[in-house]
Design a protein around this motif. Structure first.
Motif, mmCIF file in Angstrom:
data_model
loop_
_atom_site.group_PDB
_atom_site.id
_atom_site.type_symbol
_atom_site.label_atom_id
_atom_site.label_comp_id
_atom_site.label_asym_id
_atom_site.label_seq_id
_atom_site.Cartn_x
_atom_site.Cartn_y
_atom_site.Cartn_z
ATOM 1 N N ARG A 116 0.843 -1.185 0.000
ATOM 2 C CA ARG A 116 0.000 0.000 0.000
ATOM 3 C C ARG A 116 0.885 1.244 0.000
ATOM 4 O O ARG A 116 1.975 1.252 0.552
ATOM 5 C CB ARG A 116 -0.901 0.003 1.235
ATOM 6 C CG ARG A 116 -1.798 -1.219 1.336
ATOM 7 C CD ARG A 116 -2.700 -1.116 2.547
ATOM 8 N NE ARG A 116 -3.645 -0.019 2.417
ATOM 9 C CZ ARG A 116 -4.819 -0.110 1.791
ATOM 10 N NH1 ARG A 116 -5.178 -1.244 1.233
ATOM 11 N NH2 ARG A 116 -5.628 0.923 1.711
ATOM 12 N N THR A 162 -7.361 6.213 11.076
ATOM 13 C CA THR A 162 -6.129 5.436 11.217
ATOM 14 C C THR A 162 -5.369 5.984 12.426
ATOM 15 O O THR A 162 -4.618 6.960 12.311
ATOM 16 C CB THR A 162 -5.254 5.530 9.949
ATOM 17 O OG1 THR A 162 -6.029 5.132 8.823
ATOM 18 C CG2 THR A 162 -4.031 4.642 10.067
ATOM 19 N N TYR A 213 -1.333 1.102 14.386
ATOM 20 C CA TYR A 213 -1.093 0.004 13.456
ATOM 21 C C TYR A 213 -0.771 -1.279 14.214
ATOM 22 O O TYR A 213 -0.258 -1.246 15.330
ATOM 23 C CB TYR A 213 0.090 0.327 12.527
ATOM 24 C CG TYR A 213 -0.109 1.573 11.706
ATOM 25 C CD1 TYR A 213 -0.770 1.510 10.481
ATOM 26 C CD2 TYR A 213 0.340 2.809 12.153
ATOM 27 C CE1 TYR A 213 -0.970 2.654 9.722
ATOM 28 C CE2 TYR A 213 0.151 3.948 11.410
ATOM 29 C CZ TYR A 213 -0.513 3.875 10.197
ATOM 30 O OH TYR A 213 -0.720 5.013 9.454
ATOM 31 N N THR A 261 3.801 -1.057 4.252
ATOM 32 C CA THR A 261 2.476 -1.016 4.866
ATOM 33 C C THR A 261 1.599 -2.053 4.173
ATOM 34 O O THR A 261 1.556 -2.122 2.950
ATOM 35 C CB THR A 261 1.839 0.370 4.713
ATOM 36 O OG1 THR A 261 2.745 1.355 5.220
ATOM 37 C CG2 THR A 261 0.530 0.446 5.487
ATOM 38 N N GLU A 262 0.911 -2.862 4.968
ATOM 39 C CA GLU A 262 0.051 -3.919 4.432
ATOM 40 C C GLU A 262 -1.323 -3.857 5.105
ATOM 41 O O GLU A 262 -1.461 -3.321 6.203
ATOM 42 C CB GLU A 262 0.653 -5.304 4.713
ATOM 43 C CG GLU A 262 2.027 -5.540 4.147
ATOM 44 C CD GLU A 262 2.616 -6.871 4.573
ATOM 45 O OE1 GLU A 262 3.504 -7.361 3.855
ATOM 46 O OE2 GLU A 262 2.190 -7.417 5.619
ATOM 47 N N ARG A 263 -2.290 -4.435 4.416
ATOM 48 C CA ARG A 263 -3.590 -4.659 5.058
ATOM 49 C C ARG A 263 -3.742 -6.156 5.274
ATOM 50 O O ARG A 263 -3.676 -6.934 4.321
ATOM 51 C CB ARG A 263 -4.751 -4.121 4.243
ATOM 52 C CG ARG A 263 -6.085 -4.241 4.999
ATOM 53 C CD ARG A 263 -7.225 -3.571 4.279
ATOM 54 N NE ARG A 263 -7.084 -2.139 4.155
ATOM 55 C CZ ARG A 263 -7.346 -1.260 5.126
ATOM 56 N NH1 ARG A 263 -7.731 -1.679 6.324
ATOM 57 N NH2 ARG A 263 -7.213 0.036 4.907
ATOM 58 N N ASP A 264 -3.922 -6.548 6.519
ATOM 59 C CA ASP A 264 -4.063 -7.953 6.866
ATOM 60 C C ASP A 264 -5.427 -8.450 6.375
ATOM 61 O O ASP A 264 -6.472 -7.985 6.837
ATOM 62 C CB ASP A 264 -3.949 -8.105 8.387
ATOM 63 C CG ASP A 264 -3.879 -9.552 8.839
ATOM 64 O OD1 ASP A 264 -4.447 -10.420 8.148
ATOM 65 O OD2 ASP A 264 -3.264 -9.818 9.891
ATOM 66 N N SER A 265 -5.405 -9.397 5.438
ATOM 67 C CA SER A 265 -6.662 -9.899 4.895
ATOM 68 C C SER A 265 -7.439 -10.711 5.914
ATOM 69 O O SER A 265 -8.633 -10.975 5.722
ATOM 70 C CB SER A 265 -6.382 -10.764 3.650
ATOM 71 O OG SER A 265 -5.593 -11.895 4.002
ATOM 72 N N GLY A 313 -8.496 -7.301 8.363
ATOM 73 C CA GLY A 313 -8.795 -6.028 7.714
ATOM 74 C C GLY A 313 -8.025 -4.846 8.254
ATOM 75 O O GLY A 313 -8.251 -3.708 7.813
ATOM 76 N N ARG A 314 -7.072 -5.067 9.178
ATOM 77 C CA ARG A 314 -6.357 -3.957 9.815
ATOM 78 C C ARG A 314 -5.052 -3.663 9.092
ATOM 79 O O ARG A 314 -4.427 -4.546 8.511
ATOM 80 C CB ARG A 314 -6.092 -4.288 11.277
ATOM 81 C CG ARG A 314 -7.367 -4.347 12.100
ATOM 82 C CD ARG A 314 -7.223 -5.155 13.366
ATOM 83 N NE ARG A 314 -6.194 -4.660 14.248
ATOM 84 C CZ ARG A 314 -6.281 -4.672 15.580
ATOM 85 N NH1 ARG A 314 -7.379 -5.139 16.159
ATOM 86 N NH2 ARG A 314 -5.308 -4.244 16.328
ATOM 87 N N LEU A 315 -4.643 -2.391 9.150
ATOM 88 C CA LEU A 315 -3.357 -1.998 8.592
ATOM 89 C C LEU A 315 -2.233 -2.429 9.527
ATOM 90 O O LEU A 315 -2.376 -2.380 10.758
ATOM 91 C CB LEU A 315 -3.294 -0.485 8.388
ATOM 92 C CG LEU A 315 -4.127 0.098 7.246
ATOM 93 C CD1 LEU A 315 -4.063 1.618 7.277
ATOM 94 C CD2 LEU A 315 -3.647 -0.424 5.905
#
Length: 526
Positions: free
Chosen positions: A165, A193, A196, A267-271, A274-276
């Motif tokens: 991201r 946000t 994190y 930076t990732e979004r945990d599938s 749903g959290r960054l």
């Protein structure tokens, strides 16, 4: 009379007489195949050969395990970082490269590995007819395989290499106090946000300068201090720099410790939830490497090279691009809405007699006498546990790691003093007032933390409304008594509670300091 049945020239009775011997032979053969080393190797190779891991590689890993080598999931991933073949879709990794596999591999590879470890664990649990699943080394290997499968699946949940991201970036230059400051992923109250999650990938690859001579080299540490799987990369150093390091670390006040090296992050979004999250890729460096690669003054003291210039003998520019030091900083916000900053003593190793974040320090990547390593259940470095330990050592303040909230990543350079240092930014919120936190400093660890504290704690009130935010930002950006860590973490903390835009920061930095904002100074009387 009935003729006896004949099988291949032998009577049935003769075959029956051989049964005990045959059973004995089969039992010996099965016992041999059920030996822990053989069983682990056979089933490990069966699980991983389709992924390109060779029999020789599996055999080398099994030998480490059987001989008592490290066997946490972090150690398994360290092995995979060199032995799992890379492909063109991932980041460069393998022997000689510091990148951890759980950061460098695409999601499809991570999922395949996770499934292979799950199948491997199931195969070990099946055991043999001799009941080998109850052997302690098999039980530990099974637990490790299940945890490694889970860890790889969690890494894949962020999307893997190539799925990143966009990270919000702000850069502020403060010529008046000679600082360049960078923030990535500042909290944003407009989008909700506020903090994190973190995910850490780790590789036991250490960058260090070699400066000892055979005449003054220290004794080799006992084996438990340096476990199997450590890879060493030498940092070039001039003879003058080597001499400087030998003299520095010959004193009782300096220690060439192992420090975290930030070789990558995203930076990732945990599938899964749903959290960054901030995915940090760490390797290792040493204090000696940090002195050479982050502190231009080291060159000046070593051989008279002007600060900021390139060392001809080492062919290296001092910008922190090789050692890549990662430090940790947390602002403590109390129940009476005070942001706490700790005065640093004149004996502090860096930024003496300035005010830093209340909690500041480094990850302990390996345990040493009196200090446990800052590792999680997988054996991976845990920045929040490290900050909780530093809080106890420096302030006598016991913090629950779950009450420490990551706020982003920072980086700073300060003229010819320190360059390119990354900072993990965080916020801690204990259920105490500022006065109660200060009173607890009497419980700080005199060996590890109390000696770094000066005589005062700075209590800076959080703004009461949006209109007073500019005054706080102005103080943070202009006060030369604050360390760069304090400025980075302080502004991230303000952004956690109020909307702070890049334009607002640029304006505050370009304007004169607003002297209407005056933090409180609380004396330490013990």
């Amino acid at each position: 009379m009935t003729e006896a049945v004949n099988f291949w020239g032998m009577h049935f009775a003769d075959w029956v007489s051989l049964a005990p011997a045959a059973i004995a032979v089969y039992a010996v053969y099965s016992a041999w195949r059920a030996q822990p080393a053989w069983l682990i190797l056979r089933r490990r190779h069966a699980a991983f050969k389709a992924l390109g891991i060779t029999h020789r590689s599996s055999k080398r890993r099994v030998r480490q395990i059987i001989h008592g080598g490290p066997n946490a999931p972090a150690d398994e991933l360290n092995w995979l970082s060199t032995d799992f073949p890379a492909n063109a879709s991932g980041a460069p990794r393998g022997t000689g490269k510091p990148m951890p596999i759980s950061f460098a591999a695409p999601a499809a590879e991570l999922i395949s590995l996770s499934q292979a470890y799950s199948a491997y664990a199931a195969d070990l649990q099946r055991g043999s007819f001799l009941g080998t699943t109850s052997v302690p080394v098999i039980e530990r290997e099974t637990d490790m395989a299940l945890m490694t499968s889970r860890l790889l699946a969690e890494a894949a949940a962020g999307g893997g290499y190539g799925i990143e991201r966009n990270s919000r970036h702000v850069r502020i230059n403060s010529p008046a106090i000679g600082r360049e400051l960078d923030w990535w992923q500042l909290p944003d109250t407009k989008t909700g946000t506020l903090a994190y999650d973190t995910f850490v990938s780790y590789r036991r690859h250490r960058l260090r300068p070699v400066y000892e001579t055979p005449q003054n080299a220290a004794p080799t540490p006992p084996a438990p201090l340096e476990l199997a799987g450590l890879e060493i990369e030498d940092l070039a150093a001039s003879e003058a720099e080597k001499r400087f390091l030998r003299e520095k670390f010959a004193t009782q006040h300096s220690f060439d410790g192992v420090l975290p090296r930030l070789v990558g992050w995203r930076t990732e979004r945990d599938s899964g939830n749903g959290r960054l999250r901030l995915h940090l890729a760490m390797a290792e460096t040493t204090y000696g490497a940090v002195l050479l690669d982050h502190y231009p003054q080291t060159l000046a003291e070593a051989d008279g090279t002007p600060p900021g210039a390139t060392s001809d003998s080492a062919d290296r520019e001092v910008q922190g691009m090789q050692a890549q030091l990662l430090t940790l900083s947390a602002i403590v916000v109390t129940t009476d809405r005070m942001m706490l900053f700790a005065g640093r003593s004149k004996l502090a190793g860096s930024h003496p007699e300035q005010f830093g974040p209340a909690v500041n320090g480094n990850l302990e990547l390996r345990r040493r006498k009196g200090i446990l390593g800052d590792s999680d259940e997988f054996g991976l470095p845990d920045p929040r546990r490290a900050l909780a330990r530093e809080s106890s050592e420096e302030l006598g303040l016991q913090l629950d790691p779950d009450r420490i909230h990551p706020l982003g990543i920072g980086r700073f350079s300060v003229e010819d003093k320190e360059r390119g240092t990354h900072v993990f930014l965080a916020l801690a919120q204990p259920s105490l007032t500022a006065e109660e936190v200060v009173a607890g400093v009497r419980n700080a660890d005199p060996m590890e933390g109390r000696w770094e504290l000066g005589g005062e704690i700075l209590a800076a009130p959080l703004p009461t409304d949006q209109e007073r935010v500019n005054a706080v930002l102005s103080w943070l950006l202009h006060d030369p008594t604050l360390t760069p860590h304090a400025v980075l973490a302080g502004i991230a903390t303000v952004a956690r509670f109020f909307h702070v835009t890049p334009e607002r920061l640029q304006q505050a930095a370009a304007s004169r300091q607003d002297t209407s904002y005056v933090p409180l100074k609380i004396r330490l009387n013990h």
